[in-house]
Enzyme design. Structure first.
Site, PDB file in Angstrom:
ATOM      1  N   SER A 100      14.917 121.594 -25.663  1.00 48.88           N
ATOM      2  CA  SER A 100      14.833 120.394 -26.483  1.00 48.88           C
ATOM      3  C   SER A 100      13.635 119.591 -26.015  1.00 48.88           C
ATOM      4  O   SER A 100      13.148 119.777 -24.889  1.00 48.88           O
ATOM      5  CB  SER A 100      16.116 119.574 -26.306  1.00 48.88           C
ATOM      6  OG  SER A 100      15.958 118.258 -26.774  1.00 48.88           O
ATOM      7  N   TYR A 113      22.693 114.259 -21.866  1.00 41.54           N
ATOM      8  CA  TYR A 113      21.978 115.319 -22.576  1.00 41.54           C
ATOM      9  C   TYR A 113      20.695 115.694 -21.851  1.00 41.54           C
ATOM     10  O   TYR A 113      20.404 116.876 -21.638  1.00 41.54           O
ATOM     11  CB  TYR A 113      21.683 114.860 -24.008  1.00 41.54           C
ATOM     12  CG  TYR A 113      21.076 115.925 -24.878  1.00 41.54           C
ATOM     13  CD1 TYR A 113      21.839 116.986 -25.337  1.00 41.54           C
ATOM     14  CD2 TYR A 113      19.738 115.864 -25.258  1.00 41.54           C
ATOM     15  CE1 TYR A 113      21.291 117.968 -26.161  1.00 41.54           C
ATOM     16  CE2 TYR A 113      19.184 116.833 -26.076  1.00 41.54           C
ATOM     17  CZ  TYR A 113      19.954 117.883 -26.524  1.00 41.54           C
ATOM     18  OH  TYR A 113      19.403 118.848 -27.326  1.00 41.54           O
ATOM     19  N   LYS A 117      19.637 119.307 -20.273  1.00 41.12           N
ATOM     20  CA  LYS A 117      18.491 120.057 -20.798  1.00 41.12           C
ATOM     21  C   LYS A 117      17.389 120.215 -19.746  1.00 41.12           C
ATOM     22  O   LYS A 117      16.708 121.245 -19.714  1.00 41.12           O
ATOM     23  CB  LYS A 117      17.946 119.386 -22.058  1.00 41.12           C
ATOM     24  CG  LYS A 117      18.850 119.558 -23.267  1.00 41.12           C
ATOM     25  CD  LYS A 117      18.982 121.031 -23.673  1.00 41.12           C
ATOM     26  CE  LYS A 117      19.730 121.214 -24.970  1.00 41.12           C
ATOM     27  NZ  LYS A 117      19.777 122.614 -25.427  1.00 41.12           N
ATOM     28  N   THR A 148      20.369 119.132 -38.116  1.00 39.97           N
ATOM     29  CA  THR A 148      21.589 119.935 -38.087  1.00 39.97           C
ATOM     30  C   THR A 148      22.797 118.987 -38.114  1.00 39.97           C
ATOM     31  O   THR A 148      22.642 117.767 -37.936  1.00 39.97           O
ATOM     32  CB  THR A 148      21.677 120.801 -36.816  1.00 39.97           C
ATOM     33  OG1 THR A 148      21.898 119.930 -35.690  1.00 39.97           O
ATOM     34  CG2 THR A 148      20.416 121.636 -36.611  1.00 39.97           C
TER      35      THR A 148
END
Length: 198
Positions: A100, A113, A117, A148
């Site tokens: 990402s 997050y 990542k 998404t």
């Protein structure tokens, strides 16, 4: 049901294999089903499962932090650990890790997050170093925001500081980039591919 619909749309013998990546036994069962369906371990693993929540560090429950690590870092590790021995024994294969923009950049509210990542990128780098010369390739594909259903609970179109969905990458564009990576000649390894919206 969603996986089965996707498998039906892909066609060509695609098989839906649900798996909860938090559990070693579930991963082992899924790997066995894949091997039974296709006559052995896959040639390509694309680690693309992920979870994303937004909250300031001071307001992030420890359980949410652990859940992000489980989904985004430990889950991919479990799949690699389960599938890599067969690739090494065969002397070929490709592990594609979907990172990402958050594996290099940090944003407010992204503590869990980003930590997961960044860890995933480090895991990829170690894996790539260990696989050099084995015939098994490892690539990191790191896209910017991708449109998404992951964004549905966050409604980025109406949140300040978020990329509107119309300006995000399409999932199909990321899939095309992954196809490019895995279809490179055998002597070429795409170490890392970073994607952004043009």
């Amino acid at each position: 049901d969603a996986l089965r619909r996707e498998a039906d749309a892909v066609g060509g013998g695609a098989v839906a294999v649900p798996c909860d990546l938090r559990y070693d036994a579930a991963v082992a069962a899924a790997v066995s089903r894949v091997a039974a369906a296709f006559g052995g371990a896959p040639d390509v693993l694309v680690n693309n499962a992920g979870a994303f929540t937004v909250a300031p560090v001071a307001e992030t429950p420890p359980a949410d932090f652990v859940a992000a690590l489980e989904a985004n870092l430990v889950g991919p590790f479990r799949l690699v650990r389960a599938l890599l021995p067969a690739m090494l024994a065969r002397g070929g294969g490709h592990v594609v890790t979907v990172g990402s923009i958050a594996d290099r950049s940090v944003f407010p509210g992204n503590g869990a997050y980003a930590a997961s990542k960044h860890g995933l990128r480090a895991f990829h780098e170690v894996l790539r170093a260990e696989l050099r010369g084995t015939g098994v390739r490892a690539s990191l594909v790191s896209p910017g925001p991708v449109d998404t259903p992951l964004w549905d609970p966050l409604d980025p179109d109406n949140r300040e500081g978020f990329t509107p969905r119309a300006q995000m990458l399409a999932a199909a564009a990321v899939a095309d980039a992954i196809r490019y990576v895995v279809s490179a000649p055998a002597e070429v390894n795409v170490d890392e591919l970073r994607l952004s919206r043009a």
